[in-house]
Design a protein around this motif. Structure first.
Motif, PDB file in Angstrom:
ATOM      1  N   ASN A  43      -2.994  -0.091   4.230  1.00 56.05           N
ATOM      2  CA  ASN A  43      -2.352   0.531   5.145  1.00 56.05           C
ATOM      3  C   ASN A  43      -3.636   0.198   6.381  1.00 56.05           C
ATOM      4  OD1 ASN A  43      -4.350   2.680   5.074  1.00 56.05           O
ATOM      5  ND2 ASN A  43      -2.214   3.386   3.824  1.00 56.05           N
ATOM      6  N   ALA A  44      -5.316  -0.112   5.928  1.00 52.66           N
ATOM      7  CA  ALA A  44      -6.415  -0.044   6.617  1.00 52.66           C
ATOM      8  C   ALA A  44      -7.047   1.043   7.379  1.00 52.66           C
ATOM      9  CB  ALA A  44      -5.830  -0.769   7.628  1.00 52.66           C
ATOM     10  N   PRO A  83     -16.376 -11.511   1.440  1.00 54.30           N
ATOM     11  CA  PRO A  83     -15.857 -12.565   1.790  1.00 54.30           C
ATOM     12  C   PRO A  83     -15.165 -13.317   0.180  1.00 54.30           C
ATOM     13  CG  PRO A  83     -17.076 -12.267   3.189  1.00 54.30           C
ATOM     14  CD  PRO A  83     -17.583 -11.621   1.750  1.00 54.30           C
ATOM     15  N   SER A  84     -14.493 -14.584   0.046  1.00 52.25           N
ATOM     16  CA  SER A  84     -14.022 -15.280  -1.280  1.00 52.25           C
ATOM     17  C   SER A  84     -12.848 -16.268  -0.970  1.00 52.25           C
ATOM     18  CB  SER A  84     -14.225 -14.550  -2.369  1.00 52.25           C
ATOM     19  OG  SER A  84     -13.705 -15.530  -3.257  1.00 52.25           O
ATOM     20  N   PRO A  85     -12.923 -16.902  -1.278  1.00 51.05           N
ATOM     21  CA  PRO A  85     -11.856 -18.088  -1.212  1.00 51.05           C
ATOM     22  C   PRO A  85     -10.673 -17.224  -1.597  1.00 51.05           C
ATOM     23  CG  PRO A  85     -13.249 -19.500  -1.791  1.00 51.05           C
ATOM     24  CD  PRO A  85     -13.910 -17.831  -1.629  1.00 51.05           C
ATOM     25  N   TYR A  86     -11.293 -16.481  -2.646  1.00 49.84           N
ATOM     26  CA  TYR A  86     -10.193 -16.210  -4.131  1.00 49.84           C
ATOM     27  C   TYR A  86      -9.598 -14.596  -3.296  1.00 49.84           C
ATOM     28  CZ  TYR A  86     -11.267 -19.779  -6.978  1.00 49.84           C
ATOM     29  OH  TYR A  86     -11.292 -20.801  -7.643  1.00 49.84           O
ATOM     30  N   PHE A  87     -10.194 -14.533  -1.809  1.00 46.90           N
ATOM     31  CA  PHE A  87      -9.987 -12.960  -2.110  1.00 46.90           C
ATOM     32  C   PHE A  87      -9.090 -12.677  -0.775  1.00 46.90           C
ATOM     33  CE2 PHE A  87     -10.661  -8.778  -0.131  1.00 46.90           C
ATOM     34  CZ  PHE A  87     -10.297  -7.977  -0.644  1.00 46.90           C
ATOM     35  N   ALA A  88      -8.043 -11.972   0.215  1.00 49.58           N
ATOM     36  CA  ALA A  88      -7.374 -11.986   1.114  1.00 49.58           C
ATOM     37  C   ALA A  88      -7.019 -10.228   0.969  1.00 49.58           C
ATOM     38  CB  ALA A  88      -6.402 -12.517   1.325  1.00 49.58           C
ATOM     39  N   TRP A  89      -6.877  -9.573   2.423  1.00 50.45           N
ATOM     40  CA  TRP A  89      -6.511  -8.485   2.428  1.00 50.45           C
ATOM     41  C   TRP A  89      -4.993  -8.408   3.115  1.00 50.45           C
ATOM     42  CZ3 TRP A  89      -9.870  -4.305   1.476  1.00 50.45           C
ATOM     43  CH2 TRP A  89     -11.403  -3.721   1.486  1.00 50.45           C
ATOM     44  N   ALA A  90      -4.689  -7.863   2.690  1.00 53.09           N
ATOM     45  CA  ALA A  90      -2.948  -7.417   2.960  1.00 53.09           C
ATOM     46  C   ALA A  90      -2.878  -6.462   4.017  1.00 53.09           C
ATOM     47  CB  ALA A  90      -1.991  -7.755   2.023  1.00 53.09           C
ATOM     48  N   VAL A  91      -2.879  -6.746   5.309  1.00 56.60           N
ATOM     49  CA  VAL A  91      -2.920  -5.528   6.215  1.00 56.60           C
ATOM     50  C   VAL A  91      -0.828  -4.758   6.242  1.00 56.60           C
ATOM     51  CG1 VAL A  91      -2.987  -4.160   7.875  1.00 56.60           C
ATOM     52  CG2 VAL A  91      -4.752  -5.069   6.684  1.00 56.60           C
ATOM     53  N   ASP A 137      -3.656   1.327  15.710  1.00 53.09           N
ATOM     54  CA  ASP A 137      -5.051   0.824  16.535  1.00 53.09           C
ATOM     55  C   ASP A 137      -5.917   0.952  15.736  1.00 53.09           C
ATOM     56  OD1 ASP A 137      -3.537   0.685  18.770  1.00 53.09           O
ATOM     57  OD2 ASP A 137      -3.968   2.861  19.656  1.00 53.09           O
ATOM     58  N   LYS A 138      -5.530   1.334  14.365  1.00 57.25           N
ATOM     59  CA  LYS A 138      -6.775   1.246  13.346  1.00 57.25           C
ATOM     60  C   LYS A 138      -6.901   0.359  12.774  1.00 57.25           C
ATOM     61  CE  LYS A 138      -7.896   6.496  12.941  1.00 57.25           C
ATOM     62  NZ  LYS A 138      -7.586   7.698  12.183  1.00 57.25           N
ATOM     63  N   ALA A 139      -5.191  -0.488  12.210  1.00 54.84           N
ATOM     64  CA  ALA A 139      -5.124  -1.320  11.961  1.00 54.84           C
ATOM     65  C   ALA A 139      -5.593  -2.200  12.575  1.00 54.84           C
ATOM     66  CB  ALA A 139      -3.615  -0.859  11.436  1.00 54.84           C
ATOM     67  N   VAL A 140      -4.922  -2.226  13.837  1.00 57.10           N
ATOM     68  CA  VAL A 140      -5.975  -3.639  14.399  1.00 57.10           C
ATOM     69  C   VAL A 140      -7.207  -3.669  14.551  1.00 57.10           C
ATOM     70  CG1 VAL A 140      -6.275  -4.406  16.698  1.00 57.10           C
ATOM     71  CG2 VAL A 140      -3.547  -4.366  15.915  1.00 57.10           C
ATOM     72  N   ALA A 141      -8.231  -2.840  14.860  1.00 54.44           N
ATOM     73  CA  ALA A 141      -9.149  -2.449  14.415  1.00 54.44           C
ATOM     74  C   ALA A 141      -9.920  -3.170  13.581  1.00 54.44           C
ATOM     75  CB  ALA A 141     -10.359  -1.332  14.460  1.00 54.44           C
ATOM     76  N   ALA A 142      -9.531  -2.742  12.098  1.00 53.59           N
ATOM     77  CA  ALA A 142     -10.285  -3.289  10.810  1.00 53.59           C
ATOM     78  C   ALA A 142      -9.708  -5.035  10.650  1.00 53.59           C
ATOM     79  CB  ALA A 142      -9.105  -2.170   9.998  1.00 53.59           C
ATOM     80  N   LYS A 158     -12.099  -9.536  10.246  1.00 56.20           N
ATOM     81  CA  LYS A 158     -12.692 -11.607  10.579  1.00 56.20           C
ATOM     82  C   LYS A 158     -13.363 -11.686  10.808  1.00 56.20           C
ATOM     83  CE  LYS A 158      -8.777 -13.390  12.621  1.00 56.20           C
ATOM     84  NZ  LYS A 158      -8.746 -14.154  11.223  1.00 56.20           N
ATOM     85  N   ALA A 159     -14.309 -10.666  11.243  1.00 58.99           N
ATOM     86  CA  ALA A 159     -15.121 -11.161  12.383  1.00 58.99           C
ATOM     87  C   ALA A 159     -16.109 -11.082  11.521  1.00 58.99           C
ATOM     88  CB  ALA A 159     -15.610 -10.163  13.268  1.00 58.99           C
TER      89      ALA A 159
END
Length: 323
Positions: free
Chosen positions: A98-99, A111-119, A139-144, A149-150
């Motif tokens: 839920n971020a 970061p890795s090509p094998y890893f992704a966040w799913a928010v 708003d917390k999820a958007v900031a996260a 991504k940054a």
């Protein structure tokens, strides 16, 4: 995934996992009205799966992809170790969250090509905050998401729709995620009617689901959205295709073991993946067989069917590759 599916076919395996739903805990820092996963006694909510058990389960079944869910995985003190061990073994990992803790925990991950966040993003600000019953979570999820991504991470989203939603709200949230936040991919799903969820009034039926997505996709916008689904599954949501459930395609492993028959229903547990596959009566589940399945159109049962049908059709395979 294509190579994995080819290997299963060459080995003549009838049943095999495409992705495992891994639940290393049930505790969460939110109490969403549509969730039936946190309705456990306190002593169960305090339990945490060991790194060894989590990794061992994935190695046992051989799945190429893992969706780490819960509960809220970032509460688990060793969740970054579990993710790192799975990535080390070249499993594709989606860490569902839920971020609320994501920015605080971000430095524990690489970061890795094998890893992704799913928010989880269940709508725009008002709709999302109402869904999770806490103001400020959107708003917390958007900031996260922006922070992740940054930092170079791949970020996906997971949006669940209820009877509150309309074609307009579906388009609005997907346009925002796709164009404004520019997440890498988006997953969508009609809500499943968890028996223990506090809110039992707003789960979509089959006819409602088809109407909602048929109208939302009517202007062809789904081709522009970076949806993390096969075209055939999106056809299924619209009512343009009909499938049987392939519950064994996305098995679930939790603190209790391998859950029968899927992530959404609990008819007991198996100690091993082999036991799950060989002793579960898969033919007894699905619409027309089990009343609990009548209104289910969730990805965990029907996306595997769509994927398998895609791989058996050159036309559908080319369509999927074209995006």
């Amino acid at each position: 995934m294509g190579w994995y599916l080819m290997r299963q076919r060459l080995a003549k395996r009838e049943k095999f996992p495409l992705i495992v739903e891994l639940e290393p805990l049930f505790q969460c820092n939110l109490e969403c009205a549509g969730c039936g996963k946190i309705q456990h006694p306190e002593h169960i909510l305090r339990r945490r799966m060991s790194v060894e058990d989590a990794v061992g389960a994935i190695e046992e079944c051989g799945a190429p992809m893992v969706s780490i869910a819960g509960g809220e995985p970032l509460i688990h003190p060793e969740i970054h170790v579990i993710a790192a061990e799975l990535v080390k073994r070249k499993r594709f990992v989606y860490l569902c969250t839920n971020a609320l803790l994501l920015e605080r925990k971000l430095a524990n991950f690489k970061p890795s090509p094998y890893f992704a966040w799913a928010v989880h993003m269940d709508g725009l600000r008002e709709r999302h905050d109402a869904s999770v019953e806490r103001e400020g979570t959107f708003d917390k999820a958007v900031a996260a998401i922006r922070a992740a991504k940054a930092a170079g991470f791949r970020v996906t989203t997971n949006t669940t729709f209820f009877t509150h939603d309309s074609a307009k709200t579906v388009r609005e949230v997907l346009d925002y995620l796709n164009d404004d936040l520019q997440v890498d991919e988006m997953m969508i799903s009609p809500a499943y009617a968890y028996e223990k969820a506090p809110d039992q009034e707003h789960f979509l039926g089959v006819a409602q689901t088809r109407k909602l997505f048929g109208e939302a996709f009517a202007d062809g916008r789904r081709k522009r959205w970076r949806l993390n689904h096969s075209p055939l599954f999106l056809d299924f949501l619209e009512g343009k295709a009909e499938f049987e459930c392939t519950a064994w395609g996305i098995p679930s492993y939790s603190l209790f073991g391998w859950q029968r028959p899927c992530y959404l229903m609990s008819d007991g547990y198996a100690a091993t993946y082999k036991e799950l596959i060989e002793t579960t009566d898969w033919s007894s589940y699905g619409r027309g067989r089990d009343p609990r399945c009548e209104n289910c159109m969730a990805h965990c049962g029907y996306e595997p069917t769509a994927v398998l049908q895609t791989t058996h059709s050159l036309r559908q395979s080319l369509r999927a590759l074209a995006g």
